[in-house]
Write a protein that holds these residues in place. Structure first.
Motif, PDB file in Angstrom:
ATOM      1  N   LYS A 173      -3.325  -1.585   4.396  1.00 54.19           N
ATOM      2  CA  LYS A 173      -2.460  -2.008   5.171  1.00 54.19           C
ATOM      3  C   LYS A 173      -0.784  -2.349   4.594  1.00 54.19           C
ATOM      4  O   LYS A 173      -0.235  -2.677   4.701  1.00 54.19           O
ATOM      5  N   LEU A 178      -0.667  -1.357   1.431  1.00 57.21           N
ATOM      6  CA  LEU A 178       0.544  -0.063   0.725  1.00 57.21           C
ATOM      7  C   LEU A 178       1.769   0.141   2.584  1.00 57.21           C
ATOM      8  O   LEU A 178       2.639   0.667   1.716  1.00 57.21           O
ATOM      9  N   GLN A 179       0.338   0.105   3.264  1.00 57.11           N
ATOM     10  CA  GLN A 179       2.078   0.496   4.298  1.00 57.11           C
ATOM     11  C   GLN A 179       3.092  -0.265   4.196  1.00 57.11           C
ATOM     12  O   GLN A 179       4.290   0.297   4.900  1.00 57.11           O
ATOM     13  N   ARG A 219       4.314  -1.972   2.394  1.00 57.03           N
ATOM     14  CA  ARG A 219       5.582  -1.844   0.701  1.00 57.03           C
ATOM     15  C   ARG A 219       5.819  -0.824   1.180  1.00 57.03           C
ATOM     16  O   ARG A 219       7.381  -0.678   0.873  1.00 57.03           O
ATOM     17  N   LYS A 220       5.902   0.224   1.450  1.00 55.61           N
ATOM     18  CA  LYS A 220       6.213   1.609   1.636  1.00 55.61           C
ATOM     19  C   LYS A 220       7.392   1.398   2.775  1.00 55.61           C
ATOM     20  O   LYS A 220       8.455   2.084   3.181  1.00 55.61           O
ATOM     21  N   LYS A 221       6.772   0.553   4.413  1.00 52.79           N
ATOM     22  CA  LYS A 221       7.757   0.404   4.827  1.00 52.79           C
ATOM     23  C   LYS A 221       9.190  -0.128   4.653  1.00 52.79           C
ATOM     24  O   LYS A 221      10.198  -0.041   4.639  1.00 52.79           O
ATOM     25  N   THR A 222       8.823  -0.986   3.285  1.00 55.44           N
ATOM     26  CA  THR A 222       9.545  -2.293   3.003  1.00 55.44           C
ATOM     27  C   THR A 222      10.708  -0.837   1.943  1.00 55.44           C
ATOM     28  O   THR A 222      12.035  -1.154   1.869  1.00 55.44           O
ATOM     29  N   ALA A 223      10.504  -0.829   1.442  1.00 56.51           N
ATOM     30  CA  ALA A 223      10.480   0.324   0.427  1.00 56.51           C
ATOM     31  C   ALA A 223      11.816   1.482   1.010  1.00 56.51           C
ATOM     32  O   ALA A 223      12.622   2.054   0.743  1.00 56.51           O
ATOM     33  N   ASP A 224      11.483   1.879   2.184  1.00 55.53           N
ATOM     34  CA  ASP A 224      11.746   3.397   2.972  1.00 55.53           C
ATOM     35  C   ASP A 224      12.651   2.969   3.623  1.00 55.53           C
ATOM     36  O   ASP A 224      14.145   2.825   3.837  1.00 55.53           O
ATOM     37  N   THR A 225      13.017   1.327   4.176  1.00 55.71           N
ATOM     38  CA  THR A 225      14.497   0.726   4.730  1.00 55.71           C
ATOM     39  C   THR A 225      15.348   0.286   3.600  1.00 55.71           C
ATOM     40  O   THR A 225      16.281   0.395   3.960  1.00 55.71           O
ATOM     41  N   LYS A 226      14.140  -0.455   2.405  1.00 58.89           N
ATOM     42  CA  LYS A 226      15.295  -0.489   1.408  1.00 58.89           C
ATOM     43  C   LYS A 226      16.386   1.060   0.467  1.00 58.89           C
ATOM     44  O   LYS A 226      17.595   0.934   1.182  1.00 58.89           O
TER      45      LYS A 226
END
Length: 161
Positions: A65, A67-68, A70-77
């Protein structure tokens, strides 16, 4: 000795019990008690291993959860920076930019935008396959309704705490 072997030996020891009719003494009971203790210790070991694996799975789930997120944040950025770069290039009238470390360019694509789904004919629609509503089926069976193609099965689930 594994649990399977212990339970087999325990059953064999139970089958081998003999009772002396004159005294009522049970012969072989010591072996049954010793095997019972060994089975209990083995089951306790299993229970502790299960608790350990469940705890590990829970920790892994929490990490997934995190990591997901963090992934979502990185994708959004990344999406936001892509939009900013595209807007800047369009404002400056640039279709391409190439440097030794990165290359930016526009490519043409097409996509369909649905303006009013109700106006579409059936040939342009697709539907997900139906799946059984197990909650409604269970409720119906418990209320006495016969549901062809379904039955209520009682199970026994081992709880380890």
């Amino acid at each position: 000795m594994n649990l399977y072997q212990l339970t087999a030996e325990f059953q064999a020891a139970l089958d081998a019990l003999e009772t002396v009719e004159e005294t009522g003494e049970v012969i072989g009971w010591e072996a049954v008690e010793a095997l019972d203790l060994a089975v209990e210790k083995k089951l306790e070991g299993y229970a502790l291993a299960v608790k350990n694996y469940r705890s590990e799975a829970e920790a892994i789930g929490a990490e997934i959860k995190a990591l997901q997120a963090r992934k979502k944040t990185a994708d959004t950025k990344a999406d936001r920076l892509t939009d900013y770069a595209a807007a800047a290039m369009e404002m400056l009238g640039k279709d391409k930019l190439s440097t030794p470390r990165a290359a930016l360019s526009f490519r043409r694509s097409e996509s369909v935008t649905i303006t009013d789904p109700q106006m579409l004919s059936e040939e342009y629609k697709r539907y997900k396959p139906a799946e059984p509503d197990k909650t409604a089926i269970k409720r119906a069976i418990k209320s006495g309704i016969t549901v062809p193609g379904a039955e209520l099965v009682e199970k026994r689930n081992l709880q380890i705490k």
